[in-house]
Design a protein around this motif. Structure first.
Motif, PDB file in Angstrom:
ATOM      1  N   LEU A  55       0.806  -1.212   0.000  1.00 49.21           N
ATOM      2  CA  LEU A  55       0.000   0.000   0.000  1.00 49.21           C
ATOM      3  C   LEU A  55       0.846   1.272   0.000  1.00 49.21           C
ATOM      4  O   LEU A  55       0.678   2.155  -0.860  1.00 49.21           O
ATOM      5  CB  LEU A  55      -0.958  -0.002   1.202  1.00 49.21           C
ATOM      6  CG  LEU A  55      -1.958  -1.154   1.251  1.00 49.21           C
ATOM      7  CD1 LEU A  55      -2.762  -1.098   2.538  1.00 49.21           C
ATOM      8  CD2 LEU A  55      -2.893  -1.084   0.042  1.00 49.21           C
ATOM      9  N   GLN A  56       1.703   1.378   0.985  1.00 47.21           N
ATOM     10  CA  GLN A  56       2.544   2.574   1.158  1.00 47.21           C
ATOM     11  C   GLN A  56       1.707   3.852   1.061  1.00 47.21           C
ATOM     12  O   GLN A  56       1.967   4.759   0.284  1.00 47.21           O
ATOM     13  CB  GLN A  56       3.685   2.588   0.131  1.00 47.21           C
ATOM     14  CG  GLN A  56       4.687   1.469   0.338  1.00 47.21           C
ATOM     15  CD  GLN A  56       5.884   1.581  -0.590  1.00 47.21           C
ATOM     16  OE1 GLN A  56       5.908   2.398  -1.523  1.00 47.21           O
ATOM     17  NE2 GLN A  56       6.907   0.779  -0.341  1.00 47.21           N
ATOM     18  N   GLU A  57       0.644   3.900   1.866  1.00 45.99           N
ATOM     19  CA  GLU A  57      -0.267   5.033   1.873  1.00 45.99           C
ATOM     20  C   GLU A  57       0.391   6.238   2.554  1.00 45.99           C
ATOM     21  O   GLU A  57       1.405   6.091   3.270  1.00 45.99           O
ATOM     22  CB  GLU A  57      -1.561   4.652   2.603  1.00 45.99           C
ATOM     23  CG  GLU A  57      -2.341   3.569   1.887  1.00 45.99           C
ATOM     24  CD  GLU A  57      -3.542   3.103   2.687  1.00 45.99           C
ATOM     25  OE1 GLU A  57      -4.560   2.755   2.083  1.00 45.99           O
ATOM     26  OE2 GLU A  57      -3.440   3.084   3.933  1.00 45.99           O
ATOM     27  N   PRO A  58      -0.159   7.411   2.378  1.00 47.91           N
ATOM     28  CA  PRO A  58       0.406   8.603   3.054  1.00 47.91           C
ATOM     29  C   PRO A  58       0.447   8.400   4.567  1.00 47.91           C
ATOM     30  O   PRO A  58      -0.530   7.965   5.182  1.00 47.91           O
ATOM     31  CB  PRO A  58      -0.566   9.718   2.657  1.00 47.91           C
ATOM     32  CG  PRO A  58      -1.191   9.256   1.384  1.00 47.91           C
ATOM     33  CD  PRO A  58      -1.266   7.761   1.476  1.00 47.91           C
ATOM     34  N   GLY A  59       1.587   8.703   5.165  1.00 55.77           N
ATOM     35  CA  GLY A  59       1.742   8.537   6.600  1.00 55.77           C
ATOM     36  C   GLY A  59       1.861   7.085   7.044  1.00 55.77           C
ATOM     37  O   GLY A  59       1.603   6.771   8.200  1.00 55.77           O
ATOM     38  N   PHE A  60       2.305   6.188   6.130  1.00 52.51           N
ATOM     39  CA  PHE A  60       2.353   4.767   6.481  1.00 52.51           C
ATOM     40  C   PHE A  60       3.380   4.484   7.577  1.00 52.51           C
ATOM     41  O   PHE A  60       3.254   3.539   8.339  1.00 52.51           O
ATOM     42  CB  PHE A  60       2.633   3.917   5.230  1.00 52.51           C
ATOM     43  CG  PHE A  60       4.085   3.861   4.826  1.00 52.51           C
ATOM     44  CD1 PHE A  60       4.908   2.818   5.260  1.00 52.51           C
ATOM     45  CD2 PHE A  60       4.631   4.837   4.017  1.00 52.51           C
ATOM     46  CE1 PHE A  60       6.228   2.773   4.870  1.00 52.51           C
ATOM     47  CE2 PHE A  60       5.957   4.778   3.644  1.00 52.51           C
ATOM     48  CZ  PHE A  60       6.773   3.748   4.069  1.00 52.51           C
ATOM     49  N   ALA A  61       4.429   5.333   7.676  1.00 56.98           N
ATOM     50  CA  ALA A  61       5.433   5.118   8.725  1.00 56.98           C
ATOM     51  C   ALA A  61       4.803   5.261  10.114  1.00 56.98           C
ATOM     52  O   ALA A  61       5.062   4.466  11.029  1.00 56.98           O
ATOM     53  CB  ALA A  61       6.584   6.117   8.564  1.00 56.98           C
ATOM     54  N   LEU A  62       3.933   6.292  10.269  1.00 55.54           N
ATOM     55  CA  LEU A  62       3.255   6.469  11.548  1.00 55.54           C
ATOM     56  C   LEU A  62       2.293   5.309  11.810  1.00 55.54           C
ATOM     57  O   LEU A  62       2.189   4.807  12.939  1.00 55.54           O
ATOM     58  CB  LEU A  62       2.497   7.801  11.555  1.00 55.54           C
ATOM     59  CG  LEU A  62       1.688   8.106  12.824  1.00 55.54           C
ATOM     60  CD1 LEU A  62       2.601   8.123  14.042  1.00 55.54           C
ATOM     61  CD2 LEU A  62       0.943   9.433  12.674  1.00 55.54           C
ATOM     62  N   MET A  63       1.598   4.851  10.745  1.00 55.16           N
ATOM     63  CA  MET A  63       0.672   3.731  10.916  1.00 55.16           C
ATOM     64  C   MET A  63       1.417   2.458  11.307  1.00 55.16           C
ATOM     65  O   MET A  63       0.947   1.670  12.127  1.00 55.16           O
ATOM     66  CB  MET A  63      -0.128   3.519   9.630  1.00 55.16           C
ATOM     67  CG  MET A  63      -1.209   4.575   9.406  1.00 55.16           C
ATOM     68  SD  MET A  63      -2.294   4.202   8.015  1.00 55.16           S
ATOM     69  CE  MET A  63      -1.243   4.705   6.648  1.00 55.16           C
ATOM     70  N   VAL A  64       2.601   2.233  10.724  1.00 50.00           N
ATOM     71  CA  VAL A  64       3.399   1.052  11.088  1.00 50.00           C
ATOM     72  C   VAL A  64       3.853   1.152  12.533  1.00 50.00           C
ATOM     73  O   VAL A  64       3.827   0.169  13.292  1.00 50.00           O
ATOM     74  CB  VAL A  64       4.601   0.922  10.131  1.00 50.00           C
ATOM     75  CG1 VAL A  64       5.582  -0.134  10.656  1.00 50.00           C
ATOM     76  CG2 VAL A  64       4.121   0.539   8.742  1.00 50.00           C
ATOM     77  N   PHE A  65       4.268   2.335  12.948  1.00 52.82           N
ATOM     78  CA  PHE A  65       4.718   2.511  14.337  1.00 52.82           C
ATOM     79  C   PHE A  65       3.587   2.222  15.337  1.00 52.82           C
ATOM     80  O   PHE A  65       3.772   1.518  16.330  1.00 52.82           O
ATOM     81  CB  PHE A  65       5.247   3.934  14.510  1.00 52.82           C
ATOM     82  CG  PHE A  65       5.658   4.249  15.921  1.00 52.82           C
ATOM     83  CD1 PHE A  65       6.817   3.707  16.472  1.00 52.82           C
ATOM     84  CD2 PHE A  65       4.864   5.080  16.712  1.00 52.82           C
ATOM     85  CE1 PHE A  65       7.174   3.997  17.778  1.00 52.82           C
ATOM     86  CE2 PHE A  65       5.232   5.365  18.014  1.00 52.82           C
ATOM     87  CZ  PHE A  65       6.389   4.816  18.563  1.00 52.82           C
ATOM     88  N   VAL A  66       2.409   2.782  15.039  1.00 57.89           N
ATOM     89  CA  VAL A  66       1.259   2.536  15.919  1.00 57.89           C
ATOM     90  C   VAL A  66       0.881   1.065  15.925  1.00 57.89           C
ATOM     91  O   VAL A  66       0.526   0.490  16.970  1.00 57.89           O
ATOM     92  CB  VAL A  66       0.062   3.416  15.490  1.00 57.89           C
ATOM     93  CG1 VAL A  66      -1.192   3.040  16.276  1.00 57.89           C
ATOM     94  CG2 VAL A  66       0.387   4.893  15.686  1.00 57.89           C
ATOM     95  N   SER A  67       0.974   0.411  14.770  1.00 55.79           N
ATOM     96  CA  SER A  67       0.643  -1.020  14.694  1.00 55.79           C
ATOM     97  C   SER A  67       1.619  -1.854  15.512  1.00 55.79           C
ATOM     98  O   SER A  67       1.226  -2.827  16.168  1.00 55.79           O
ATOM     99  CB  SER A  67       0.642  -1.478  13.236  1.00 55.79           C
ATOM    100  OG  SER A  67      -0.356  -0.800  12.498  1.00 55.79           O
TER     101      SER A  67
END
Length: 503
Positions: A55-67
């Protein structure tokens, strides 16, 4: 709204307390929570892989961190639940923690992408929580929380027609989820109610089976053991071993009847040595002895005027006293004491009373057997005296007398044994529900019982006539309560006198 939802979820509990049903549901939910925590953690891991490589959606780094944080949190919580660190009463809250963790990730993705299609994820989430909770209030709370997040996102990103379509999808999912939730809760509650009732009925059947086997075992001992002390001790020990009662005692009157002594004792209160409890004529045991009625005591206190401390074992908290009745005579008292409060229910009293009736039969058999034995001893003494004087002239008569004595002993014993078995079975028939409800069968059983009582009277009369005939009848002089004696005579013959119109 809350009252309407309660009415919608209301079921006939079939006598099962609501608190017990809720506790059972919480325990069932608690057993599935570790699996749910670990499964959601695995899904979060799959979501991270999709974000990084697909996906690499916008803000995916923050989403990965939260996950990643969510995965760690879910694994730790799942481990704590699996090891019993939380009470089952917290099951709904723990389920809400799962839902809230997922909702945070969904809302974060919603805000970072700003796509209307993300509403579908919220719709799926609302529908999924419908099968997560048993408490409708928690489900409505999570739905309201999700709706609030959706409205906030609308305020930030609204502008296209796609939003209206996705909102309709969300509302439809919420409505379908509510229907699914209500159906699931009703089905689970009904299942738990039936399971609890089945456990209750199985427990009752086990107790009734135990009581029936105990009564049958007591009946076999009654017909095989003639020594009274041995028989009563056997029955007392058997009752204690089967029911695990704190104290079991069989009380019989002694002396002038003003005191009663335990002739057989068993239980944890005995501790290898008999307690030798005594009971006065005015105590609980004396009251049962005097009136011939059972007494179920659920507690002890000074406000009870009949309470005598020497009548109970040290740790007794509840007690069941049963008369040992034979006809209209009370021969003794069966005393069952428990170290638990309210140990004996009203439904158990008839079963224990049947056991007491069997013990009364044993007492009566022992009395008759003792009379027969004494009578035989007297006859043998008379024969021995005549034999010494007329050994040669009356040798043949001596043989006849001994044969007569042996015949009376054997005949009386052989007659009492089948009478005992018939009495036992007749009493067991009378306790059956089918017999109680069928007038014809009940009259037959009562006729059998009356016939057996009459047969016993015939046997006793034959023994008395034999004693009179042999001039061996012994008279025992003793004080008599004439008022009580006359009351008993009037009570016994009142019906016959009225039938014959006599005064």
């Amino acid at each position: 709204l809350r009252r309407s939802l309660n009415d919608l979820l209301l079921l006939d509990n079939l006598g099962v307390p609501v608190e017990q049903v809720n506790l059972a549901l919480n325990r069932a939910q608690m057993r599935t929570l570790p699996f749910m925590y670990f499964s959601i953690a695995f899904l979060f891991f799959a979501y991270i892989l999709m974000q990084v490589f697909v996906l690499q959606e916008p803000g995916f780094a923050l989403m990965v961190f939260v996950s990643l944080i969510s995965i760690g949190f879910l694994l730790v919580m799942g481990w704590l639940i699996q090891n019993g660190r939380f009470s089952s009463k917290r099951s709904e809250l723990l389920a809400a923690i799962i839902a809230f963790t997922i909702l945070i990730s969904l809302q974060l993705r919603f805000y970072l992408t700003g796509e209307p299609q993300q509403v579908a994820n919220l719709a799926l989430f609302v529908f999924g929580t419908a099968v997560l909770f048993f408490d409708t209030r928690w489900y409505l709370f999570m739905s309201a929380l999700t709706l609030a997040g959706l409205l906030h996102a609308l305020y930030l990103f609204a502008g296209s027609d796609d939003w209206r379509y996705n909102i309709v999808v969300f509302l439809a999912a919420t409505a379908v989820g509510l229907v699914a939730h209500i159906s699931r809760v009703r089905a689970y509650r009904r299942t738990e109610i039936m399971r609890i009732r089945e456990q209750r009925q199985r427990h009752q059947l086990e107790r009734r089976n135990l009581q029936l086997r105990t009564n049958m075992a007591a009946g076999r001992q009654i017909t095989s053991i003639l020594d009274l002390d041995t028989l009563l001790q056997h029955i007392a020990s058997m009752v204690w071993e089967k029911y695990r009662i704190y104290y079991v005692g069989v009380f019989l009157p002694e002396g002038n009847g003003q005191t009663l002594r335990a002739v057989a004792e068993a239980g944890r209160a005995v501790n290898g040595e008999r307690l030798n409890l005594t009971a006065g004529a005015k105590g609980h045991i004396g009251w049962v002895m005097a009136y011939g009625e059972s007494l179920n005591l659920r507690g002890f206190g000074e406000e009870n005027g009949r309470f005598i401390p020497t009548e109970k074992a040290p740790k007794t908290l509840s007690e069941l006293l049963l008369p040992l009745e034979m006809g209209e005579r009370v021969l003794g008292v069966l005393d069952l004491q428990s170290s638990r409060p309210v140990r004996f229910s009203q439904e158990e009293i008839p079963v224990f009373q049947l056991l007491a009736d069997q013990m009364a039969v044993a007492l009566e058999n022992a009395r008759l057997y003792a009379e027969v034995t004494q009578f035989n001893q007297q006859l043998e003494g008379m024969v021995a005296e005549r034999t010494d004087e007329l050994q040669t002239a009356y040798s043949h008569l001596e043989q006849l007398d001994k044969t007569k004595a042996d015949f009376i002993t054997i005949a009386s014993h052989e007659m009492l044994t089948p009478l005992t078995i018939i009495t036992l079975n007749a009493q067991m028939f009378m306790e059956e529900e089918k017999i109680q409800t069928d007038h014809m069968y009940r009259s037959w059983v009562e006729g059998i019982d009356r016939g057996v009582v009459r047969m016993r009277e015939v046997v006793e009369t034959m023994l008395d006539i034999a004693k009179i005939d042999s001039e061996s009848l012994t008279l025992h002089m003793a004080p008599l309560d004439m008022h009580f004696f006359l009351q008993q005579i009037i009570k016994r013959f009142q019906g016959s006198v009225a039938d014959r119109q006599l005064k």
